[in-house]
Design a protein around this motif. Sequence first.
Motif, PDB file in Angstrom:
ATOM      1  N   CYS A  66      53.860  66.137  -4.217  1.00  0.00           N
ATOM      2  CA  CYS A  66      54.400  66.719  -2.977  1.00  0.00           C
ATOM      3  C   CYS A  66      53.381  66.603  -1.850  1.00  0.00           C
ATOM      4  O   CYS A  66      52.214  66.250  -2.068  1.00  0.00           O
ATOM      5  CB  CYS A  66      54.761  68.189  -3.197  1.00  0.00           C
ATOM      6  N   GLN A 123      55.864  69.353   3.077  1.00  0.00           N
ATOM      7  CA  GLN A 123      57.066  69.641   2.302  1.00  0.00           C
ATOM      8  C   GLN A 123      57.023  71.051   1.720  1.00  0.00           C
ATOM      9  O   GLN A 123      58.001  71.797   1.781  1.00  0.00           O
ATOM     10  CB  GLN A 123      57.204  68.620   1.162  1.00  0.00           C
ATOM     11  N   ILE A 124      55.869  71.422   1.177  1.00  0.00           N
ATOM     12  CA  ILE A 124      55.714  72.746   0.575  1.00  0.00           C
ATOM     13  C   ILE A 124      55.801  73.828   1.639  1.00  0.00           C
ATOM     14  O   ILE A 124      56.482  74.849   1.459  1.00  0.00           O
ATOM     15  CB  ILE A 124      54.382  72.828  -0.190  1.00  0.00           C
ATOM     16  N   TYR A 156      59.460  74.312   2.763  1.00  0.00           N
ATOM     17  CA  TYR A 156      60.294  74.968   1.758  1.00  0.00           C
ATOM     18  C   TYR A 156      59.986  76.462   1.693  1.00  0.00           C
ATOM     19  O   TYR A 156      60.897  77.307   1.691  1.00  0.00           O
ATOM     20  CB  TYR A 156      60.067  74.326   0.387  1.00  0.00           C
ATOM     21  N   SER A 165      61.399  68.848  -2.805  1.00  0.00           N
ATOM     22  CA  SER A 165      60.401  67.935  -2.221  1.00  0.00           C
ATOM     23  C   SER A 165      60.612  66.514  -2.709  1.00  0.00           C
ATOM     24  O   SER A 165      60.482  65.558  -1.947  1.00  0.00           O
ATOM     25  CB  SER A 165      58.990  68.406  -2.563  1.00  0.00           C
ATOM     26  N   GLU A 166      60.953  66.362  -3.979  1.00  0.00           N
ATOM     27  CA  GLU A 166      61.219  65.034  -4.516  1.00  0.00           C
ATOM     28  C   GLU A 166      62.443  64.424  -3.847  1.00  0.00           C
ATOM     29  O   GLU A 166      62.458  63.217  -3.531  1.00  0.00           O
ATOM     30  CB  GLU A 166      61.415  65.117  -6.034  1.00  0.00           C
ATOM     31  N   THR A 169      63.537  65.165  -0.816  1.00  0.00           N
ATOM     32  CA  THR A 169      63.143  64.854   0.562  1.00  0.00           C
ATOM     33  C   THR A 169      62.349  63.558   0.613  1.00  0.00           C
ATOM     34  O   THR A 169      62.550  62.722   1.502  1.00  0.00           O
ATOM     35  CB  THR A 169      62.304  66.002   1.156  1.00  0.00           C
TER      36      THR A 169
END
Length: 310
Positions: free
Chosen positions: A61, A65-66, A69, A248-249, A251
Amino acid sequence: MIKKTLLVLTLCLSGSLFAQAQRIGSSPEYVTELTANWKGERFSDGRPKVPDLVLERLQNCTLEQIWGYLGNKGYRNQVEKNWVILKPGETMTGRVVTAQFMPTRPDLDSLVRKQGKAEGRSQKGGINIWPIDILTKGDVYVADGYGKVKDGTLIGSSLGNAIYGKTGKGVIFYGSIRDMQELKDTKGFNAWVKGHDPSYIKDMTPTSINAPIRIGEVTVFPGDVVFANEYGVVFIPAHLVEGLVSASEMTALRDEFERVLLQQGKYPSGEIHGTWSAKIKDEFRAWVGKYPKKLAITQKDLDAYLAKEH
């Protein structure tokens, strides 16, 4: 009679809180209560046992992204930046063990040592080793050293190697370390710290282990999962990690697919960056089906994602 009952309950509650405050290491029950949103397996100390596979997937990631989220879930204060990193360019993930250190005062220090002995903690060596003693594979030792650099070195090369031997990971200290040169030679070990110094630790007392601590602008729980790279450190509540990784994957796949379409020039960029048409969704399904690497995303995940994309 009612007043008497209320008084007894109040005294019992006060006694319970005082007993908890007296402990150096949090009880498994307290850690379980802190992390009650986690419904999976736990360690004997109460911390959530986030699967190793999820930790491995998390390494792919990005910080953005983290951050995105967690922000959407209401966790807006999870990222701490501006670290001195032992080995920049590497990414570390793991399950958090927390410790808090405070400036020593004799009465506090004697109380801590007495309580540590009652809890069966080592009476040999410095009391700064107590958090290290409980580490297990996949743990990351996270300590609040209140930003102290000189005389605030929580570990040197010997303890660093002990930590790596127990965890296969490294440390994150809102404080400092010593022996940077030697630690850099320890393959697999990494550290995110606020500074380094050749001095030894001095006048610091560990006041809690596996309790909530503050790392810069973040409140960190025992059992959180940490993601650390050269851009920053983010602490993720255990119950959100798996959903975060899947999102995340997805995205990342979408971003890669959009770049492919943009390079092909098949569609106006607005159609690619905006809401997808049924035709683009079908192309995405076919593209994912032929993806050259093994994906953790299932067909169910893909269908659910595309159903939301309208």
